[in-house]
Design an enzyme around this catalytic site. Structure first.
Site, PDB file in Angstrom:
ATOM      1  N   SER A   1      -3.595  -5.442   3.746  1.00 14.13           N
ATOM      2  CA  SER A   1      -2.714  -6.398   4.734  1.00 14.13           C
ATOM      3  C   SER A   1      -3.077  -7.521   4.994  1.00 14.13           C
ATOM      4  O   SER A   1      -3.350  -8.040   6.170  1.00 14.13           O
ATOM      5  CB  SER A   1      -2.249  -5.411   6.019  1.00 14.13           C
ATOM      6  OG  SER A   1      -1.485  -4.408   5.658  1.00 14.13           O
TER       7      SER A   1
ATOM      8  N   GLY B   1      -0.653  -2.225   2.904  1.00 10.36           N
ATOM      9  CA  GLY B   1       0.953  -2.010   3.139  1.00 10.36           C
ATOM     10  C   GLY B   1       1.350  -1.649   4.332  1.00 10.36           C
ATOM     11  O   GLY B   1       2.645  -1.549   4.549  1.00 10.36           O
TER      12      GLY B   1
ATOM     13  N   LYS C   1       1.008  -4.602  -8.147  1.00 11.61           N
ATOM     14  CA  LYS C   1       1.354  -3.552  -8.192  1.00 11.61           C
ATOM     15  C   LYS C   1       2.625  -3.348  -9.173  1.00 11.61           C
ATOM     16  O   LYS C   1       2.887  -4.007 -10.227  1.00 11.61           O
ATOM     17  CB  LYS C   1       1.412  -2.867  -6.889  1.00 11.61           C
ATOM     18  CG  LYS C   1       0.376  -3.005  -6.055  1.00 11.61           C
ATOM     19  CD  LYS C   1       0.283  -2.355  -4.375  1.00 11.61           C
ATOM     20  CE  LYS C   1      -0.750  -2.910  -3.964  1.00 11.61           C
ATOM     21  NZ  LYS C   1      -1.012  -2.201  -2.593  1.00 11.61           N
TER      22      LYS C   1
ATOM     23  N   ASN D   1      -2.813  -8.293  -6.305  1.00 14.76           N
ATOM     24  CA  ASN D   1      -2.311  -7.123  -7.206  1.00 14.76           C
ATOM     25  C   ASN D   1      -0.862  -7.116  -6.934  1.00 14.76           C
ATOM     26  O   ASN D   1      -0.574  -6.474  -5.634  1.00 14.76           O
ATOM     27  CB  ASN D   1      -3.177  -6.010  -6.459  1.00 14.76           C
ATOM     28  CG  ASN D   1      -2.606  -4.732  -7.079  1.00 14.76           C
ATOM     29  OD1 ASN D   1      -1.962  -4.757  -7.767  1.00 14.76           O
ATOM     30  ND2 ASN D   1      -3.359  -3.393  -6.523  1.00 14.76           N
TER      31      ASN D   1
ATOM     32  N   GLU E   1     -11.006  -1.208   0.556  1.00 12.03           N
ATOM     33  CA  GLU E   1      -9.467  -1.074   0.763  1.00 12.03           C
ATOM     34  C   GLU E   1      -9.322   0.147   1.535  1.00 12.03           C
ATOM     35  O   GLU E   1      -9.178   1.315   1.034  1.00 12.03           O
ATOM     36  CB  GLU E   1      -8.657  -1.273  -0.392  1.00 12.03           C
ATOM     37  CG  GLU E   1      -8.731  -2.557  -1.181  1.00 12.03           C
ATOM     38  CD  GLU E   1      -7.581  -2.528  -2.124  1.00 12.03           C
ATOM     39  OE1 GLU E   1      -6.824  -3.828  -1.890  1.00 12.03           O
ATOM     40  OE2 GLU E   1      -6.679  -1.654  -2.769  1.00 12.03           O
TER      41      GLU E   1
ATOM     42  N   HIS F   1      -8.014   2.079  -7.771  1.00  4.69           N
ATOM     43  CA  HIS F   1      -7.160   1.776  -6.735  1.00  4.69           C
ATOM     44  C   HIS F   1      -6.911   2.900  -6.072  1.00  4.69           C
ATOM     45  O   HIS F   1      -6.588   4.094  -6.543  1.00  4.69           O
ATOM     46  CB  HIS F   1      -5.921   1.001  -7.196  1.00  4.69           C
ATOM     47  CG  HIS F   1      -5.343   0.461  -5.917  1.00  4.69           C
ATOM     48  ND1 HIS F   1      -4.423   1.095  -5.199  1.00  4.69           N
ATOM     49  CD2 HIS F   1      -5.245  -0.822  -5.146  1.00  4.69           C
ATOM     50  CE1 HIS F   1      -3.943   0.092  -4.353  1.00  4.69           C
ATOM     51  NE2 HIS F   1      -4.496  -0.907  -4.491  1.00  4.69           N
TER      52      HIS F   1
ATOM     53  N   GLU G   1      -3.995   3.922  -4.914  1.00  8.74           N
ATOM     54  CA  GLU G   1      -2.756   4.501  -5.349  1.00  8.74           C
ATOM     55  C   GLU G   1      -3.019   5.144  -6.681  1.00  8.74           C
ATOM     56  O   GLU G   1      -2.191   5.889  -6.773  1.00  8.74           O
ATOM     57  CB  GLU G   1      -1.888   3.162  -5.249  1.00  8.74           C
ATOM     58  CG  GLU G   1      -1.331   2.798  -4.224  1.00  8.74           C
ATOM     59  CD  GLU G   1      -0.904   1.179  -4.058  1.00  8.74           C
ATOM     60  OE1 GLU G   1      -0.928   0.459  -5.117  1.00  8.74           O
ATOM     61  OE2 GLU G   1      -1.036   0.670  -2.895  1.00  8.74           O
TER      62      GLU G   1
HETATM   63  P1  13P Z   1      -1.293  -4.947   0.831  1.00  4.66           P
HETATM   64  O1  13P Z   1      -2.187  -6.476   0.893  1.00  4.66           O
HETATM   65  O2  13P Z   1       0.263  -5.008   0.422  1.00  4.66           O
HETATM   66  O3  13P Z   1      -1.680  -4.134   2.092  1.00  4.66           O
HETATM   67  O4  13P Z   1      -2.367  -4.034  -0.466  1.00  4.66           O
HETATM   68  C1  13P Z   1      -3.290  -4.125  -0.465  1.00  4.66           C
HETATM   69  C2  13P Z   1      -3.897  -3.673  -1.999  1.00  4.66           C
HETATM   70  O5  13P Z   1      -3.734  -2.427  -1.948  1.00  4.66           O
HETATM   71  C3  13P Z   1      -4.442  -4.314  -2.972  1.00  4.66           C
HETATM   72  O6  13P Z   1      -5.024  -3.856  -3.912  1.00  4.66           O
END
Ligand code: 13P
Length: 248
Positions: A208, A169, A10, A8, A163, A94, A96
């Site tokens: 992560s 992140g 983003k 992903n 997640e 997601h 976010e």
């Molecule tokens: P990270 O791997 O950067 O923690 O992000 C995970 C994520 O949100 C994947 O959709």
């Protein structure tokens, strides 16, 4: 069950950067046959990515969609547009999007239905915040998100991603035990919804994931793949994750 590992990206990568990544990544993973390998670039890079992955073992996903097929919805992208751009999957729900764009469960459900109606595979994300975990509400949150998101949705072409928001992140991965515990719980809820078919639904871990921790996470019984953010932005790092060691 075949593993499913998705990148992903983003809000990262121009069209040029997308092509550059794929030209290095695709040869590095061409011999991987036991993993569904998926990349989810931003909308603007989808068509270029579709050209690059043609006739390879890499599949394309979008990061979101809108539920209507067409009409006066300025700025939105429909399921048919994603198919047209070469997508096979779409990420929905997601954290976010839930956090920054106020996407509630009912919206997530609407998007899942629209994606499935169009024939797109769905990567459906759920996960608790740190405050929810510390308050002992993890299972309540996961149950609500899974049941609401999947209301009146069948299990075909469905992948669920756990997640934990506190692991996204942050460099704080869920331990293998924490991941397995929630994955088993998700599998149980899926069992209530879909009976035996729940055994065939892939449940991904995201938060992560790196080349260093992927082996242990993938060895957990109910972890069937990964959704990778930061560590998917470099071809060598994502290639290492996709080529994780299955001997554990
Ligand atoms: P990270 O791997 O950067 O923690 O992000 C995970 C994520 O949100 C994947 O959709």
């Amino acid at each position: 069950m075949k593993y499913f590992i998705a990148a992903n990206w983003k809000l990262n990568k121009t069209i040029g950067e997308t092509r550059e990544f794929l030209r290095s990544f695709i040869p590095a993973v061409q011999n991987v046959t036991d993993v569904d390998i998926v990349v989810a670039p931003p909308f603007t890079s989808l068509s270029a990515a579709a050209e690059e992955i043609k006739d390879t073992n890499v599949q394309l996903s979008a990061q979101d969609l809108f539920w209507e097929e067409k009409g006066a919805y300025t700025g939105e992208i429909s399921p048919l547009m994603l198919l047209d751009a070469g997508c096979k999957h779409v990420i929905i729900g997601h954290s976010e999007r839930r956090q920054y764009f106020s996407e509630e469960d009912v919206i997530v459900n609407r998007k899942i239905k629209a994606a499935k109606k169009a024939g797109l595979g769905v990567i459906f994300c759920v996960g608790e915040s740190l405050a929810e975990r510390e308050a002992g509400k993890t299972f309540d949150v996961i149950k609500r998100e899974v049941e609401s998101g999947l209301a009146e949705v069948d299990s075909d072409n469905l992948v669920v991603a756990y997640e934990p928001i506190w692991a996204i992140g942050t460099g704080k991965t869920a331990s293998n035990e924490q991941a397995q515990e929630v994955h088993a719980f998700i599998r149980k809820i899926l069992g209530n919804l879909y009976g035996d078919k729940a055994q065939g639904i892939r449940i991904l871990y995201g938060g992560s994931v790196t080349p260093d921790n992927v082996d242990g996470l993938m060895a957990c019984k109910d972890v069937n793949g990964a959704l990778v953010g930061g560590a998917s932005l470099k071809p060598d790092s994502f290639a290492k994750i996709v080529s994780f060691n299955k001997e554990n």
